[in-house]
Design a protein around this motif. Structure first.
Motif, mmCIF file in Angstrom:
data_model
loop_
_atom_site.group_PDB
_atom_site.id
_atom_site.type_symbol
_atom_site.label_atom_id
_atom_site.label_comp_id
_atom_site.label_asym_id
_atom_site.label_seq_id
_atom_site.Cartn_x
_atom_site.Cartn_y
_atom_site.Cartn_z
ATOM 1 N N MET A 1 26.985 -38.207 105.918
ATOM 2 C CA MET A 1 26.199 -37.355 105.068
ATOM 3 C C MET A 1 26.181 -35.959 105.670
ATOM 4 O O MET A 1 26.076 -35.786 106.873
ATOM 5 C CB MET A 1 24.763 -37.880 104.955
ATOM 6 N N ILE A 2 26.241 -34.993 104.818
ATOM 7 C CA ILE A 2 26.139 -33.609 105.264
ATOM 8 C C ILE A 2 24.852 -33.040 104.694
ATOM 9 O O ILE A 2 24.630 -33.064 103.482
ATOM 10 C CB ILE A 2 27.346 -32.773 104.796
ATOM 11 N N LEU A 3 23.990 -32.567 105.575
ATOM 12 C CA LEU A 3 22.765 -31.895 105.163
ATOM 13 C C LEU A 3 22.969 -30.403 105.321
ATOM 14 O O LEU A 3 23.617 -29.954 106.265
ATOM 15 C CB LEU A 3 21.581 -32.346 106.019
ATOM 16 N N GLU A 4 22.397 -29.666 104.432
ATOM 17 C CA GLU A 4 22.547 -28.219 104.486
ATOM 18 C C GLU A 4 21.176 -27.583 104.652
ATOM 19 O O GLU A 4 20.220 -27.961 103.978
ATOM 20 C CB GLU A 4 23.194 -27.725 103.190
ATOM 21 N N LEU A 5 21.081 -26.647 105.572
ATOM 22 C CA LEU A 5 19.842 -25.904 105.794
ATOM 23 C C LEU A 5 20.071 -24.454 105.416
ATOM 24 O O LEU A 5 21.070 -23.859 105.811
ATOM 25 C CB LEU A 5 19.427 -25.958 107.265
ATOM 26 N N ASP A 6 19.157 -23.904 104.674
ATOM 27 C CA ASP A 6 19.211 -22.479 104.367
ATOM 28 C C ASP A 6 18.313 -21.759 105.351
ATOM 29 O O ASP A 6 17.096 -21.733 105.203
ATOM 30 C CB ASP A 6 18.755 -22.208 102.927
ATOM 31 N N LEU A 7 18.931 -21.213 106.390
ATOM 32 C CA LEU A 7 18.193 -20.501 107.421
ATOM 33 C C LEU A 7 18.314 -19.004 107.187
ATOM 34 O O LEU A 7 19.354 -18.529 106.711
ATOM 35 C CB LEU A 7 18.758 -20.826 108.804
ATOM 36 N N PRO A 8 17.297 -18.258 107.570
ATOM 37 C CA PRO A 8 17.442 -16.801 107.531
ATOM 38 C C PRO A 8 18.594 -16.408 108.461
ATOM 39 O O PRO A 8 18.829 -17.059 109.483
ATOM 40 C CB PRO A 8 16.110 -16.286 108.066
ATOM 41 N N PRO A 9 19.336 -15.379 108.113
ATOM 42 C CA PRO A 9 20.532 -15.009 108.902
ATOM 43 C C PRO A 9 20.270 -14.832 110.394
ATOM 44 O O PRO A 9 21.067 -15.296 111.214
ATOM 45 C CB PRO A 9 20.994 -13.692 108.276
ATOM 46 N N ASP A 10 19.162 -14.212 110.769
ATOM 47 C CA ASP A 10 18.897 -14.009 112.199
ATOM 48 C C ASP A 10 18.657 -15.341 112.912
ATOM 49 O O ASP A 10 19.136 -15.546 114.029
ATOM 50 C CB ASP A 10 17.711 -13.061 112.411
ATOM 51 N N LEU A 11 17.966 -16.257 112.257
ATOM 52 C CA LEU A 11 17.731 -17.565 112.847
ATOM 53 C C LEU A 11 19.024 -18.364 112.942
ATOM 54 O O LEU A 11 19.281 -19.049 113.933
ATOM 55 C CB LEU A 11 16.686 -18.339 112.027
ATOM 56 N N GLU A 12 19.860 -18.259 111.933
ATOM 57 C CA GLU A 12 21.148 -18.956 111.962
ATOM 58 C C GLU A 12 21.999 -18.457 113.126
ATOM 59 O O GLU A 12 22.600 -19.250 113.852
ATOM 60 C CB GLU A 12 21.890 -18.766 110.641
ATOM 61 N N LEU A 25 19.399 -31.594 116.424
ATOM 62 C CA LEU A 25 19.055 -31.820 115.015
ATOM 63 C C LEU A 25 19.177 -33.297 114.657
ATOM 64 O O LEU A 25 18.341 -33.840 113.940
ATOM 65 C CB LEU A 25 19.929 -30.966 114.103
ATOM 66 N N MET A 26 20.212 -33.948 115.168
ATOM 67 C CA MET A 26 20.389 -35.369 114.908
ATOM 68 C C MET A 26 19.217 -36.161 115.495
ATOM 69 O O MET A 26 18.691 -37.072 114.847
ATOM 70 C CB MET A 26 21.717 -35.872 115.486
ATOM 71 N N SER A 27 18.782 -35.797 116.681
ATOM 72 C CA SER A 27 17.649 -36.465 117.305
ATOM 73 C C SER A 27 16.383 -36.243 116.482
ATOM 74 O O SER A 27 15.607 -37.171 116.250
ATOM 75 C CB SER A 27 17.456 -35.928 118.720
ATOM 76 N N PHE A 28 16.181 -35.022 116.024
ATOM 77 C CA PHE A 28 15.020 -34.715 115.196
ATOM 78 C C PHE A 28 15.028 -35.540 113.917
ATOM 79 O O PHE A 28 14.019 -36.146 113.546
ATOM 80 C CB PHE A 28 14.998 -33.223 114.856
ATOM 81 N N VAL A 29 16.167 -35.617 113.248
ATOM 82 C CA VAL A 29 16.268 -36.377 112.001
ATOM 83 C C VAL A 29 16.028 -37.855 112.270
ATOM 84 O O VAL A 29 15.313 -38.512 111.507
ATOM 85 C CB VAL A 29 17.626 -36.132 111.303
ATOM 86 N N ARG A 30 16.568 -38.390 113.351
ATOM 87 C CA ARG A 30 16.325 -39.797 113.700
ATOM 88 C C ARG A 30 14.833 -40.067 113.877
ATOM 89 O O ARG A 30 14.306 -41.071 113.393
ATOM 90 C CB ARG A 30 17.065 -40.177 114.974
ATOM 91 N N HIS A 31 14.160 -39.179 114.588
ATOM 92 C CA HIS A 31 12.731 -39.348 114.799
ATOM 93 C C HIS A 31 11.965 -39.277 113.476
ATOM 94 O O HIS A 31 11.032 -40.048 113.254
ATOM 95 C CB HIS A 31 12.207 -38.293 115.770
ATOM 96 N N GLN A 32 12.357 -38.369 112.606
ATOM 97 C CA GLN A 32 11.682 -38.236 111.324
ATOM 98 C C GLN A 32 11.907 -39.466 110.446
ATOM 99 O O GLN A 32 10.998 -39.932 109.759
ATOM 100 C CB GLN A 32 12.132 -36.967 110.602
ATOM 101 N N VAL A 33 13.113 -40.000 110.472
ATOM 102 C CA VAL A 33 13.417 -41.214 109.707
ATOM 103 C C VAL A 33 12.574 -42.373 110.241
ATOM 104 O O VAL A 33 11.988 -43.137 109.463
ATOM 105 C CB VAL A 33 14.927 -41.533 109.763
ATOM 106 N N ALA A 34 12.488 -42.499 111.556
ATOM 107 C CA ALA A 34 11.682 -43.571 112.147
ATOM 108 C C ALA A 34 10.206 -43.396 111.787
ATOM 109 O O ALA A 34 9.518 -44.368 111.468
ATOM 110 C CB ALA A 34 11.857 -43.590 113.669
ATOM 111 N N LEU A 35 9.724 -42.165 111.807
ATOM 112 C CA LEU A 35 8.331 -41.899 111.460
ATOM 113 C C LEU A 35 8.053 -42.262 110.005
ATOM 114 O O LEU A 35 7.051 -42.916 109.702
ATOM 115 C CB LEU A 35 7.993 -40.427 111.697
ATOM 116 N N GLU A 36 8.933 -41.882 109.107
ATOM 117 C CA GLU A 36 8.738 -42.210 107.690
ATOM 118 C C GLU A 36 8.812 -43.714 107.463
ATOM 119 O O GLU A 36 8.063 -44.257 106.657
ATOM 120 C CB GLU A 36 9.762 -41.487 106.827
#
Length: 88
Positions: A1-12, A25-36
């Motif tokens: 799966m490809i997720l897309e984030l729209d970040l402000p240019p300076d943050l990107e 980011l993968m670790s963050f998503v894993r944690h969020q999936v486990a939390l949900e």
């Protein structure tokens, strides 16, 4: 799966400077999936109904002009009732 984030240019630009951003980011998503997953399996329908009722009651009190101190006293009382019902 490809997720897309729209970040402000300076943050990107700054994010591209983080060498392991993909792993983080993968670790963050894993944690969020486990939390949900945990959230969806904890808390009964009854508990959700009690929370929904408490929220509706809070809205009704606010519409009646109940002051903050009185609202907190009512909230504490409602919390105690809900806790007792959850333990039953």
């Amino acid at each position: 799966m490809i997720l897309e984030l729209d970040l402000p240019p300076d943050l990107e630009r700054q994010a591209h400077d983080i060498p392991d951003i993909q792993q983080r980011l993968m670790s963050f998503v894993r944690h969020q999936v486990a939390l949900e997953s945990w959230r969806s399996h904890h808390g009964s329908d009854r508990a959700r109904r009690l929370v929904d009722q408490a929220m509706a009651d809070g809205d009704a009190l606010q519409n009646q002009g109940i002051d903050r101190e009185a609202a907190f006293a009512l909230l504490e009382e409602a919390h105690q009732r809900i806790s007792i019902q959850m333990m039953a």
